[in-house]
Scaffold this motif. Structure first.
Motif, short mmCIF file in Angstrom:
data_model
loop_
_atom_site.label_atom_id
_atom_site.label_comp_id
_atom_site.label_asym_id
_atom_site.label_seq_id
_atom_site.Cartn_x
_atom_site.Cartn_y
_atom_site.Cartn_z
N LEU A 6 0.67 -1.10 -0.08
CA LEU A 6 -0.04 -0.12 0.08
C LEU A 6 0.84 1.26 0.13
O LEU A 6 1.87 1.37 0.81
N PHE A 7 0.62 2.05 -1.00
CA PHE A 7 1.44 3.40 -1.02
C PHE A 7 0.72 4.70 -0.43
O PHE A 7 -0.21 5.04 -1.12
N TYR A 8 1.08 5.04 0.73
CA TYR A 8 0.73 6.24 1.30
C TYR A 8 1.49 7.52 0.66
O TYR A 8 2.67 7.37 0.63
N ILE A 9 0.46 8.37 0.26
CA ILE A 9 1.22 9.36 -0.58
C ILE A 9 1.44 10.65 0.42
O ILE A 9 0.40 11.29 0.85
N ASN A 10 2.92 11.03 0.68
CA ASN A 10 3.11 11.87 1.51
C ASN A 10 3.17 13.16 0.96
O ASN A 10 2.83 14.40 1.16
N LYS A 11 3.71 13.19 -0.40
CA LYS A 11 4.16 14.28 -1.17
C LYS A 11 3.99 14.06 -2.82
O LYS A 11 4.59 13.00 -3.16
N TYR A 70 1.79 13.28 -6.48
CA TYR A 70 0.84 12.42 -6.74
C TYR A 70 1.18 11.30 -7.86
O TYR A 70 2.03 11.63 -8.46
N CYS A 71 0.38 10.59 -8.24
CA CYS A 71 0.49 9.40 -8.88
C CYS A 71 -0.94 8.91 -9.56
O CYS A 71 -1.80 9.54 -9.20
N LYS A 72 -0.67 8.13 -10.48
CA LYS A 72 -2.04 7.75 -11.33
C LYS A 72 -1.86 6.27 -11.58
O LYS A 72 -0.63 5.78 -11.72
N SER A 73 -2.93 5.71 -11.81
CA SER A 73 -3.11 4.11 -12.17
C SER A 73 -3.73 4.27 -13.46
O SER A 73 -4.47 5.39 -14.01
N TYR A 74 -3.00 3.41 -14.29
CA TYR A 74 -3.68 3.46 -15.89
C TYR A 74 -3.59 1.97 -16.56
O TYR A 74 -2.54 1.32 -16.15
N TYR A 75 -4.24 1.79 -17.81
CA TYR A 75 -4.04 0.75 -18.45
C TYR A 75 -3.37 1.05 -19.78
O TYR A 75 -3.61 2.26 -20.05
N GLU A 76 -2.65 0.45 -20.39
CA GLU A 76 -2.16 0.75 -21.74
C GLU A 76 -2.79 -0.36 -22.58
O GLU A 76 -2.68 -1.36 -22.56
N GLY A 104 -7.31 6.43 -12.23
CA GLY A 104 -7.34 7.08 -11.04
C GLY A 104 -6.03 7.95 -10.89
O GLY A 104 -4.96 7.65 -11.18
N PHE A 105 -6.27 8.94 -9.91
CA PHE A 105 -5.32 9.98 -9.51
C PHE A 105 -5.08 9.73 -8.07
O PHE A 105 -6.23 9.86 -7.29
N PHE A 106 -4.06 9.81 -7.46
CA PHE A 106 -3.64 9.68 -5.97
C PHE A 106 -2.91 10.70 -5.32
O PHE A 106 -1.69 10.99 -5.80
N PHE A 107 -3.43 11.53 -4.47
CA PHE A 107 -2.72 12.78 -4.03
C PHE A 107 -2.31 12.51 -2.76
O PHE A 107 -2.50 11.56 -1.77
N VAL A 142 2.03 5.11 -11.46
CA VAL A 142 3.38 5.53 -12.06
C VAL A 142 3.28 7.10 -11.10
O VAL A 142 2.19 7.72 -11.10
N ALA A 143 4.38 7.70 -10.79
CA ALA A 143 4.45 8.90 -10.51
C ALA A 143 4.34 9.93 -11.47
O ALA A 143 5.01 9.94 -12.62
N CYS A 144 3.47 10.93 -11.32
CA CYS A 144 3.45 12.02 -12.30
C CYS A 144 4.11 13.24 -11.74
O CYS A 144 4.32 14.23 -12.81
#
Length: 190
Positions: free
Chosen positions: A47-52, A54-60, A69-72, A94-96
């Motif tokens: 589980l990745f807690y986002i401290n600083k 944002y990242c996104k989930s995606y399919y290719e 999804g986007f996680f802030f 992946v990290a945005c």
């Protein structure tokens, strides 16, 4: 780690003793922009807690990126299905932008949760919160038009509008970038 402790305590009552016992399951890690937290085909054991950042989930799919999804800051990013079942992930995370995370290691977390009820309760609450957000977004796509989806995101997730590029947002909303531009322009002229 203070932000994580505040986050945990916003989800459930959590003693200083439980926090101390949770430490072996936690690792702080930084990711560069465009660095993968999880790749398609890997099993998600974190589980990745986002401290600083944002990242996104995606399919290719056929070379096209479909953002899901986007996680802030103060959110958990993961592949809940892969994490729970041990099956390979069907999507990437992946990290945005430069990203600071605190990683919960699955094996350590499960070991500690067997001994500490507050940690077990925390795990259930994290999964419930994550599943609720997934269901919220799934319903958004089932029930609303592209314009209504945009309005919902603007109201409920303004940070997404402020930080995510128009192209990425269009992909998330399931429309072409040009369509999203037209919807936004039309709404501004009302």
């Amino acid at each position: 780690m203070n932000n994580l402790l505040k986050y945990i305590r916003s989800l459930t009552s959590f003693s200083d003793e439980s926090w101390k016992l949770l430490q072996p399951a936690l690792t702080q890690k930084e990711f560069k922009k465009n660095e993968f937290l999880l790749k398609e085909g890997q099993v998600c054991n974190s589980l990745f807690y986002i401290n600083k950042g944002y990242c996104k989930s995606y399919y290719e799919i056929d070379g096209a990126v479909k953002n899901t999804g986007f996680f802030f800051e103060n959110e958990i990013a993961t592949n809940i299905n892969s994490f729970g079942s041990g099956q390979k992930s069907e999507f990437n995370i992946v990290a945005c932008e430069p990203l600071t995370t605190i990683i919960f290691d699955k094996k350590e977390l499960f070991t500690i949760s067997k001994q500490v009820i507050e940690v077990e309760t925390l795990g259930r609450n994290c999964i419930r919160l994550f599943a609720s957000k997934q269901e919220e977004f799934a319903n958004l796509f089932k029930l609303y038009s592209a314009q209504e989806r945009l309005e919902y995101i603007e109201t409920e997730y303004p940070e997404m509008i402020q930080r995510v590029s128009l192209s990425q947002l269009a992909s998330f909303l399931g429309v072409a970038r040009e369509t999203l531009s037209r919807i936004r322009k039309r709404r501004l002229s009302l």
